[in-house]
Enzyme design. Sequence first.
Site, PDB file in Angstrom:
ATOM      1  N   HIS A 205       0.337 -11.254 -10.745  1.00 23.71           N
ATOM      2  CA  HIS A 205       0.598  -9.852 -11.066  1.00 23.71           C
ATOM      3  C   HIS A 205       0.660  -9.651 -12.575  1.00 23.71           C
ATOM      4  CE1 HIS A 205       2.039  -8.795  -6.825  1.00 23.71           C
ATOM      5  NE2 HIS A 205       1.826 -10.093  -6.800  1.00 23.71           N
TER       6      HIS A 205
ATOM      7  N   ASP B 108       3.575  -2.158 -11.125  1.00 26.89           N
ATOM      8  CA  ASP B 108       3.353  -2.856  -9.876  1.00 26.89           C
ATOM      9  C   ASP B 108       4.142  -2.121  -8.787  1.00 26.89           C
ATOM     10  OD1 ASP B 108       2.404  -6.001  -9.265  1.00 26.89           O
ATOM     11  OD2 ASP B 108       3.747  -5.100  -7.772  1.00 26.89           O
TER      12      ASP B 108
END
Length: 469
Positions: free
Chosen positions: A34, A139
């Site tokens: 991520h 995110d």
Amino acid sequence: MGSLSNHKNHHDTNLMDQCDQVVVLMVPFPAQGHLNQLLQLSCLISSYKLPVHYVGSAIHNRQAKTRSNGLNPNDVAKIHFHDIPTPPFDSPPPNPNSSTKFPEHLQPVWDAMLNLRKPIGCYLQEISKKSRRVIIIHDPMMSVVVQEVSTIPNAESYAFNCLSAFSLVSLSSKALDKLFPIQLPKDLPSLEDYIPDKAQYFVSLQSEPSSYRDGDLYNTCRLIEAPCLDLLEKEEIVEKRKSWAIGPILPAKLSFKRQHKCLEWLDKHEPKSVIYVSFGTTTSLSDEEIKELALGLEKSKVKFIWVLRDADKGDVFDGKVRRAELPEGFEERVEGVGMVVRDWAPQPEILAHPSTGGFMSHCGWNSCIESITMGVPIAAWPMHSDQPSNTIFITEILKTGLVVREWTQRRELVKASTIQNAVERLMVSEEGDEIRKRAEELAATVRQATQEGGASRLELDSFIDHIMR
Ligand SMILES: *[C@@H]1O[C@H](CO)[C@@H](O)[C@H](O)[C@H]1NC(C)=O
């Protein structure tokens, strides 16, 4: 006097310029796949000459920077890294003997992130006063942390999805069999029945604050994921959210650092003769699994680069790491045929190297999208979370890979003979050659999409126009 007033004017002009600006804040989730994707996106957005701030704990900002792969250091230097004070968190080692491969040892670091809500809220307030508009790209697992966006009139937020659209659909609903003429495995994991309770709770916390977002970005390409993207978008139309599929966001031209010894090693071998073996940053193999894998690779006689590392800890700079043992004499026996890498490997560069002809992978989306972009077929060995659904996407929908072992057999030890068989099928068989050819054709299409005027590039242009409006 003259110079003083000039100086003052100059200062005012700067301030005005700044107030007139759109500023982008990136808020990544602290797991390598991520962190990496949000850093790639930062560079891409910064290439439109927008100021981009990458916001996280000092440890994870440093992790993102030091591990950046394939990005041009000059582009990374343009990103403003902003360290948010983070309370100390436990950083236990992973358990290589765990019955599931889910990285439960990362839960303390994820929980620590929940404390960032206030300081990120303050930072957002501060920066919003000095800007025309603040765009937060976060995110989805950081929705809790950025929710102050809803109290700031000139701020907007967008979720950046680091998963495939196929996995997002498969994890959230069972509508897949209506989209694709395939028989889905019966125990494809959904978030509810697979992820440990504590992680599930963490995910559930994101649900309400995620409704404050204004839109979605996807690191995938409409040319390969249209049916799933259409479905995800249909659900969002009710909420009037926009979405953009802008992937792959990997830089079109990799910046080759050319320092890693494995790239020189690859130079010595025939085109497409080497299989690259790596299971990402959240999986640790047990001693038994390592032994079988080593023997399987050795017996196949196929050339390999094997990245043998334990899963990341919450703090990757916290030095103590298990050094997994290889079978006695293994490295001597495979000298010239195989190479074991224990440090941080330049994965995109390895996949882009002409000698690389296959990738044995856990099928994290980051690895999948890199492999798709570089035209390298996958021998899929999914470990947890979205990886089994990515495996179906790669092997059954795109048909650019094959399965090493079925998900239903995840609790059994994968034997050397199974590994040998998968490696031989992918690397030295007609079936493998066909899969490789499809992977190469797909890569050409996908790469085209991010070029000027391509499908993903047009969506990125449209996103930039939207936030600059
Ligand atoms: C995992 O199991 C092996 C025996 O199979 C043992 O030697 C090792 O210490 C265990 N590792 C951990 C971290 O529990």
